[in-house]
Design a protein around this motif. Structure first.
Motif, short mmCIF file in Angstrom:
data_model
loop_
_atom_site.label_atom_id
_atom_site.label_comp_id
_atom_site.label_asym_id
_atom_site.label_seq_id
_atom_site.Cartn_x
_atom_site.Cartn_y
_atom_site.Cartn_z
N ILE A 58 92.55 72.92 -61.02
CA ILE A 58 91.83 73.76 -62.09
C ILE A 58 92.52 75.46 -61.73
O ILE A 58 91.95 76.36 -62.26
N ILE A 59 93.34 75.41 -60.44
CA ILE A 59 93.80 76.72 -60.08
C ILE A 59 94.64 77.43 -61.22
O ILE A 59 94.14 78.60 -61.64
N PRO A 60 95.56 76.95 -61.90
CA PRO A 60 96.05 77.48 -63.23
C PRO A 60 95.49 77.51 -64.15
O PRO A 60 95.92 78.46 -65.34
N VAL A 61 94.36 76.75 -64.40
CA VAL A 61 93.55 76.77 -65.58
C VAL A 61 92.46 77.46 -65.74
O VAL A 61 91.93 77.93 -66.89
N LEU A 62 91.73 78.01 -64.77
CA LEU A 62 90.37 78.68 -64.71
C LEU A 62 90.77 79.97 -65.17
O LEU A 62 89.50 80.27 -66.18
N PRO A 63 91.62 80.71 -64.90
CA PRO A 63 91.61 82.02 -65.63
C PRO A 63 91.74 81.98 -67.11
O PRO A 63 91.17 82.77 -67.81
N GLN A 64 92.54 80.94 -67.57
CA GLN A 64 92.75 80.93 -69.00
C GLN A 64 91.70 80.30 -69.83
O GLN A 64 91.38 81.06 -70.74
N PHE A 65 91.00 79.54 -69.04
CA PHE A 65 89.70 78.82 -69.53
C PHE A 65 88.56 80.00 -69.83
O PHE A 65 87.97 80.27 -70.66
N ALA A 66 88.38 80.90 -68.72
CA ALA A 66 87.37 82.00 -68.64
C ALA A 66 87.85 82.89 -69.79
O ALA A 66 86.91 83.55 -70.37
N ALA A 67 88.98 83.21 -69.89
CA ALA A 67 89.58 84.10 -71.08
C ALA A 67 89.20 83.73 -72.28
O ALA A 67 88.84 84.36 -73.15
N GLU A 68 89.36 82.32 -72.57
CA GLU A 68 89.11 81.63 -73.84
C GLU A 68 87.52 81.67 -74.11
O GLU A 68 87.02 81.92 -75.43
N GLY A 70 85.94 84.23 -73.59
CA GLY A 70 85.47 85.71 -73.87
C GLY A 70 85.21 86.35 -72.66
O GLY A 70 84.68 87.67 -72.69
N MET A 71 85.72 86.19 -71.33
CA MET A 71 85.35 86.82 -70.35
C MET A 71 86.32 87.84 -69.91
O MET A 71 87.56 87.58 -70.36
N GLY A 72 86.03 89.13 -69.32
CA GLY A 72 87.19 89.85 -69.25
C GLY A 72 87.37 90.06 -67.67
O GLY A 72 87.15 88.91 -67.19
N ALA A 73 88.36 91.00 -67.37
CA ALA A 73 88.74 90.68 -65.80
C ALA A 73 87.87 90.50 -64.91
O ALA A 73 87.83 89.77 -63.70
N THR A 74 86.65 91.26 -64.89
CA THR A 74 85.71 91.30 -64.11
C THR A 74 84.94 89.89 -63.87
O THR A 74 84.70 89.44 -62.87
N GLY A 75 84.67 89.11 -65.33
CA GLY A 75 84.07 88.01 -65.28
C GLY A 75 84.98 86.90 -64.78
O GLY A 75 84.57 85.93 -63.93
N ILE A 78 84.78 87.14 -60.82
CA ILE A 78 83.43 86.69 -60.46
C ILE A 78 83.61 85.07 -60.24
O ILE A 78 83.08 84.28 -59.51
N ILE A 79 83.93 84.57 -61.60
CA ILE A 79 84.07 82.94 -61.35
C ILE A 79 85.11 82.51 -60.56
O ILE A 79 84.77 81.58 -59.78
N LEU A 80 86.02 83.19 -60.34
CA LEU A 80 87.17 82.73 -59.21
C LEU A 80 86.63 82.89 -57.86
O LEU A 80 86.91 82.26 -56.88
N SER A 81 85.98 83.99 -57.44
CA SER A 81 85.53 84.14 -56.05
C SER A 81 84.14 83.55 -55.98
O SER A 81 83.59 83.35 -54.67
N SER A 82 83.21 83.16 -56.86
CA SER A 82 81.88 82.57 -56.61
C SER A 82 81.96 81.51 -55.78
O SER A 82 80.99 81.45 -54.77
N PRO A 83 82.74 80.56 -55.55
CA PRO A 83 82.53 79.35 -54.70
C PRO A 83 82.81 79.82 -53.17
O PRO A 83 82.00 79.52 -52.34
N SER A 84 83.64 81.06 -53.01
CA SER A 84 83.80 81.53 -51.46
C SER A 84 82.46 82.33 -51.22
O SER A 84 82.12 82.14 -50.14
N VAL A 85 81.83 82.84 -52.09
CA VAL A 85 80.47 83.37 -51.77
C VAL A 85 79.46 82.32 -51.22
O VAL A 85 78.80 82.67 -50.08
#
Length: 219
Positions: A58-68, A70-75, A78-85
């Motif tokens: 999911i590493i190369p896929v998640l940013p593209q999926f989030a953009a599809e 309608g999430m912006g750069a901030t979203g 957050i989606i990428l860093s939330s598991p680390s939190v």
């Protein structure tokens, strides 16, 4: 005086003969070198390769999926860093849980949580529906990692001379999984679509869960 020496000489020779014929005390056998538990090591390392490869899908896929969605750069951030939190918050408690309840329960339950999280992320339709599953992914990875690291430490404690070699094998497998995972994830995305990478990740986590369930408890 010469007679005394002559008498003493044969006595000395006789004494030497007696001493040489006396059986020597056998040397204490050195303890045999402990055997490496290769079965447990193989299952553990193979399972870790599979689950980390799935995580890499999911590493190369998640940013593209989030953009599809309608999430912006901030979203996306957050989606990428939330598991680390989540991992920051639960790593210490889970370490104590591994010592109290055992390594295997955490390993099995953690990978099961990862599978559920991957399916939920793949089915998400918005930032609000995706974020809880990404947080859940952090919980799953932290749980599985706490158990698996403690498990490997237990195995290496049984064979101290082989500790570095076993740890090196484990790190090699984990590193290789993050080479293979993103490549396979990108291929699956181009072949089947974005969401299928998450479902493949869930299958990998489920396979790891099965592998962990075959291991004996070491605590």
């Amino acid at each position: 005086f010469l007679g005394e020496v002559a008498v003493a000489a044969p006595l000395t020779r006789r004494r030497r003969m007696l001493l040489s014929s006396t059986p020597s005390t056998p040397e204490k056998a050195s303890p045999s070198e402990p055997r490496v538990p290769w079965k447990e090591v193989s299952v553990l390392i193979t399972s870790q390769f599979i689950v980390n490869s799935g995580f890499g899908f999911i590493i190369p896929v998640l940013p593209q999926f989030a953009a599809e969605l309608g999430m912006g750069a901030t979203g996306v951030g957050i989606i990428l860093s939330s598991p680390s939190v989540t991992r920051v918050l639960v790593n210490q408690p889970l370490g104590r849980a591994a010592d109290r309840f055992g390594r295997k329960p955490l390993m099995v339950s953690g990978t099961l949580i990862m599978a559920v999280s991957s399916i939920g992320t793949g089915l998400a339709s918005s930032f609000v529906t995706m974020l809880p599953f990404r947080l859940l992914m952090g919980l799953g990875t932290a749980t599985a990692t706490a158990g698996s690291q403690a498990y490997m430490a237990d195995l290496t404690d049984q064979v101290p001379p082989h500790r570095a070699k076993l740890m090196g094998l484990q790190q090699t497998a984990v590193t290789a999984s993050f080479v293979a995972g993103p490549m396979m994830g990108g291929f699956l995305t181009e072949l089947l679509g974005v969401r299928y990478a998450f479902f493949a990740s869930a299958i990998a986590a489920g396979s790891c869960c099965f592998g962990y369930s075959m291991l004996r408890e070491t605590l």
